[in-house]
Write an enzyme that holds these catalytic residues in place. Structure first.
Site, PDB file in Angstrom:
ATOM      1  N   HIS A   1      -2.979   7.441   1.901  1.00  0.00           N
ATOM      2  CA  HIS A   1      -3.465   6.122   1.484  1.00  0.00           C
ATOM      3  C   HIS A   1      -4.865   5.929   2.064  1.00  0.00           C
ATOM      4  O   HIS A   1      -5.119   6.221   3.233  1.00  0.00           O
ATOM      5  CB  HIS A   1      -2.511   5.053   2.008  1.00  0.00           C
ATOM      6  CG  HIS A   1      -3.020   3.663   1.860  1.00  0.00           C
ATOM      7  ND1 HIS A   1      -3.565   3.195   0.686  1.00  0.00           N
ATOM      8  CD2 HIS A   1      -3.082   2.632   2.753  1.00  0.00           C
ATOM      9  CE1 HIS A   1      -3.931   1.934   0.860  1.00  0.00           C
ATOM     10  NE2 HIS A   1      -3.659   1.569   2.099  1.00  0.00           N
TER      11      HIS A   1
ATOM     12  N   CYS B   1       0.811  -1.231   0.000  1.00  0.00           N
ATOM     13  CA  CYS B   1       0.000   0.000   0.000  1.00  0.00           C
ATOM     14  C   CYS B   1       0.843   1.281   0.000  1.00  0.00           C
ATOM     15  O   CYS B   1       0.317   2.365  -0.214  1.00  0.00           O
ATOM     16  CB  CYS B   1      -0.963   0.012   1.183  1.00  0.00           C
ATOM     17  SG  CYS B   1      -2.050  -1.419   1.204  1.00  0.00           S
TER      18      CYS B   1
ATOM     19  N   ASN C   1      -9.957   0.034   0.221  1.00  0.00           N
ATOM     20  CA  ASN C   1      -8.499   0.056   0.153  1.00  0.00           C
ATOM     21  C   ASN C   1      -8.045  -0.577  -1.167  1.00  0.00           C
ATOM     22  O   ASN C   1      -8.164  -1.783  -1.354  1.00  0.00           O
ATOM     23  CB  ASN C   1      -7.946  -0.722   1.359  1.00  0.00           C
ATOM     24  CG  ASN C   1      -6.432  -0.683   1.434  1.00  0.00           C
ATOM     25  OD1 ASN C   1      -5.760  -0.318   0.468  1.00  0.00           O
ATOM     26  ND2 ASN C   1      -5.901  -1.074   2.575  1.00  0.00           N
TER      27      ASN C   1
HETATM   28  O1  UT7 Z   1      -3.142  -0.556   3.950  1.00  0.00           O
HETATM   29  C1  UT7 Z   1      -3.040  -1.073   5.216  1.00  0.00           C
HETATM   30  C2  UT7 Z   1      -4.035  -2.185   5.221  1.00  0.00           C
HETATM   31  N1  UT7 Z   1      -4.810  -2.408   6.344  1.00  0.00           N
HETATM   32  C3  UT7 Z   1      -5.427  -1.496   7.134  1.00  0.00           C
HETATM   33  O2  UT7 Z   1      -5.288  -0.335   7.051  1.00  0.00           O
HETATM   34  C4  UT7 Z   1      -6.313  -2.058   8.188  1.00  0.00           C
HETATM   35  C5  UT7 Z   1      -6.047  -1.488   9.547  1.00  0.00           C
HETATM   36  N2  UT7 Z   1      -6.989  -1.998  10.512  1.00  0.00           N
HETATM   37  C6  UT7 Z   1      -8.285  -1.670  10.487  1.00  0.00           C
HETATM   38  O3  UT7 Z   1      -8.719  -0.921   9.640  1.00  0.00           O
HETATM   39  C7  UT7 Z   1      -9.180  -2.209  11.574  1.00  0.00           C
HETATM   40  O4  UT7 Z   1      -8.379  -2.876  12.536  1.00  0.00           O
HETATM   41  C8  UT7 Z   1     -10.271  -3.184  11.048  1.00  0.00           C
HETATM   42  C9  UT7 Z   1     -11.287  -2.393  10.250  1.00  0.00           C
HETATM   43  C10 UT7 Z   1      -9.633  -4.255  10.180  1.00  0.00           C
HETATM   44  C11 UT7 Z   1     -10.982  -3.852  12.208  1.00  0.00           C
HETATM   45  O5  UT7 Z   1     -11.546  -2.866  13.050  1.00  0.00           O
HETATM   46  P1  UT7 Z   1     -11.318  -2.949  14.625  1.00  0.00           P
HETATM   47  O6  UT7 Z   1     -12.084  -1.843  15.203  1.00  0.00           O
HETATM   48  O7  UT7 Z   1      -9.831  -2.990  14.860  1.00  0.00           O
HETATM   49  O8  UT7 Z   1     -12.023  -4.329  14.966  1.00  0.00           O
HETATM   50  P2  UT7 Z   1     -11.413  -5.672  15.575  1.00  0.00           P
HETATM   51  O9  UT7 Z   1     -10.573  -6.373  14.574  1.00  0.00           O
HETATM   52  O10 UT7 Z   1     -10.823  -5.367  16.917  1.00  0.00           O
HETATM   53  O11 UT7 Z   1     -12.757  -6.501  15.772  1.00  0.00           O
HETATM   54  C12 UT7 Z   1     -13.816  -6.018  16.602  1.00  0.00           C
HETATM   55  C13 UT7 Z   1     -15.004  -6.947  16.433  1.00  0.00           C
HETATM   56  C14 UT7 Z   1     -14.651  -8.420  16.570  1.00  0.00           C
HETATM   57  O12 UT7 Z   1     -15.737  -9.048  17.225  1.00  0.00           O
HETATM   58  P3  UT7 Z   1     -15.648  -9.360  18.801  1.00  0.00           P
HETATM   59  O13 UT7 Z   1     -14.464 -10.262  18.946  1.00  0.00           O
HETATM   60  O14 UT7 Z   1     -15.491  -8.027  19.465  1.00  0.00           O
HETATM   61  O15 UT7 Z   1     -16.970 -10.031  19.047  1.00  0.00           O
HETATM   62  C15 UT7 Z   1     -14.596  -8.904  15.144  1.00  0.00           C
HETATM   63  O16 UT7 Z   1     -14.900 -10.266  15.018  1.00  0.00           O
HETATM   64  O17 UT7 Z   1     -15.553  -6.778  15.124  1.00  0.00           O
HETATM   65  C16 UT7 Z   1     -15.691  -8.073  14.514  1.00  0.00           C
HETATM   66  N3  UT7 Z   1     -15.527  -7.912  13.077  1.00  0.00           N
HETATM   67  C17 UT7 Z   1     -16.544  -7.685  12.240  1.00  0.00           C
HETATM   68  N4  UT7 Z   1     -17.868  -7.580  12.450  1.00  0.00           N
HETATM   69  C18 UT7 Z   1     -18.632  -7.339  11.376  1.00  0.00           C
HETATM   70  C19 UT7 Z   1     -14.370  -7.935  12.357  1.00  0.00           C
HETATM   71  N5  UT7 Z   1     -14.652  -7.740  11.062  1.00  0.00           N
HETATM   72  C20 UT7 Z   1     -15.983  -7.584  10.966  1.00  0.00           C
HETATM   73  C21 UT7 Z   1     -16.850  -7.347   9.894  1.00  0.00           C
HETATM   74  N6  UT7 Z   1     -18.173  -7.216  10.149  1.00  0.00           N
HETATM   75  N7  UT7 Z   1     -16.426  -7.200   8.622  1.00  0.00           N
END
Ligand code: UT7
Length: 319
Positions: free
Chosen positions: A246, A113, A276
């Site tokens: 980005h 990225c 993204n």
């Molecule tokens: O270019 C660089 C590439 N990557 C990035 O920039 C990504 C950077 N990271 C992020 O953008 C965020 O960490 C995410 C959007 C990927 C995730 O958001 P978060 O607020 O960090 O959520 P999390 O991974 O801590 O998950 C929170 C909850 C979990 O459920 P529990 O364990 O709290 O019950 C996940 O299972 O959200 C759940 N979850 C979802 N729920 C609905 C994870 N993905 C999803 C989804 N839909 N798509």
């Protein structure tokens, strides 16, 4: 001698999928979750048979037209991608053939990225050295083909697209300063740990990500590298007319802007429209802001990216 952007272009495939479309296709998510946590509403998906060089061609033709140059003037092609058409030849060479121009140096650059920030910086060095005068710098990605559609933690985040700029030698200021960094010890928090060996895929051919770890890393390094580049140019953040980061997650973008003391009305965001798109996201956002008239000649812009590797970088320029 400076390197100055003289034309921009971008391309998004015709098929657009909303968050609700993903739910309808069986992804265990919701529009509310994706919008709240990422700001993404839509992503575009390349058609079957459409390649990264095909999309790069569409974006490049628009950038060439905007720069009002003959394609034959291009003496350097740097194409950032992590989703090349082939193992070899490079997607840059395939793009060159599709453009019908020969002779120019052409190569791919793989910094995930951060690819566009890396590619622009590399092309700037070529032009400033005097060895080349007109570069086509492209980011083109088809992440939809390396997503595990059963992994809701990644498949809702990415999309396909391409963006391009023409970078020409100029006596008037263009790129003012840039910085690139990498720390390979963090490779495991965002990777596609697969390869082709003996005719078979070995390892995993899908994006694997520790989202929260990537998030924290991104927020820290994006603010740091922007400040580093401002320091190199002897400017402070108030000199920035447009921050074009980005486009991965609106919350990462907002945190970066806040750390730099920039109001969100100085930040170009298109993550809602295409998710993204990895190396394509910065030129997609730049082209959108040029086309809608926000970015004007003479404006000062900070372009910056972060991605797998880990890699990160920023480019400060006068448009
Ligand atoms: O270019 C660089 C590439 N990557 C990035 O920039 C990504 C950077 N990271 C992020 O953008 C965020 O960490 C995410 C959007 C990927 C995730 O958001 P978060 O607020 O960090 O959520 P999390 O991974 O801590 O998950 C929170 C909850 C979990 O459920 P529990 O364990 O709290 O019950 C996940 O299972 O959200 C759940 N979850 C979802 N729920 C609905 C994870 N993905 C999803 C989804 N839909 N798509």
């Amino acid at each position: 001698m400076y390197a100055r952007i003289t034309g921009t272009g971008s391309y998004l495939p015709a098929l657009a999928l909303s968050n609700d479309d993903l739910v309808a296709r069986g992804v265990d998510t919701s529009d509310a979750w994706v919008v709240e946590r990422t700001g993404i509403r839509n992503r575009h998906i390349a058609a079957e048979g459409q390649s990264a060089s095909d999309m790069a061609l569409e974006a490049s033709l628009k950038a060439i037209a905007a720069a009002n140059i003959a394609a034959s003037k291009i003496d350097l092609i740097v194409l950032a991608t992590s989703t090349p058409d082939y193992i070899f030849p490079s997607t840059a060479c395939l793009l060159q053939a599709k453009l019908g121009i020969g002779g120019a140096a052409a190569f791919d650059l793989q910094a995930v990225c951060s690819g566009f920030a890396y590619a622009l910086t590399v092309a700037d060095k070529f032009i400033r050295s005097g060895s080349h005068r007109c570069a086509l710098v492209v980011g083109s990605e088809i992440f939809s083909r390396i997503l595990d559609w059963n992994d809701r933690g990644t498949c809702v985040l990415f999309g396909d697209g391409a963006g391009a700029v023409i970078l020409e030698a100029s006596e008037a200021p263009g790129i003012l300063a840039s910085a690139l960094h990498a720390d390979g010890s963090h490779h495991g928090i965002l990777e596609v740990p697969g390869n082709v060996c003996g005719g078979k895929v070995v390892g995993q051919p899908f994006v694997k990500m520790d989202g929260p770890a990537v998030f924290k890393f991104a927020v820290r390094v994006l603010a740091d590298v922007a400040q580093e580049v401002l320091d190199k140019a002897g400017l402070d953040a108030s000199a920035i007319d447009w921050l074009i980061p980005h486009q991965a997650n609106i919350r990462i973008i907002q945190s970066t802007a806040k750390k730099l003391g920039l109001h969100m009305d100085k930040v170009v965001t298109t993550v809602d429209r295409h998710g993204n798109t990895s190396a394509a996201s910065i030129p997609l956002a730049l082209d959108a802001a040029v086309k809608d008239g926000r970015v004007k000649p003479g404006d000062t812009m900070m372009l910056e990216g972060v991605g797998g590797g880990f890699t990160w970088g920023a480019v400060l320029l006068k448009f």
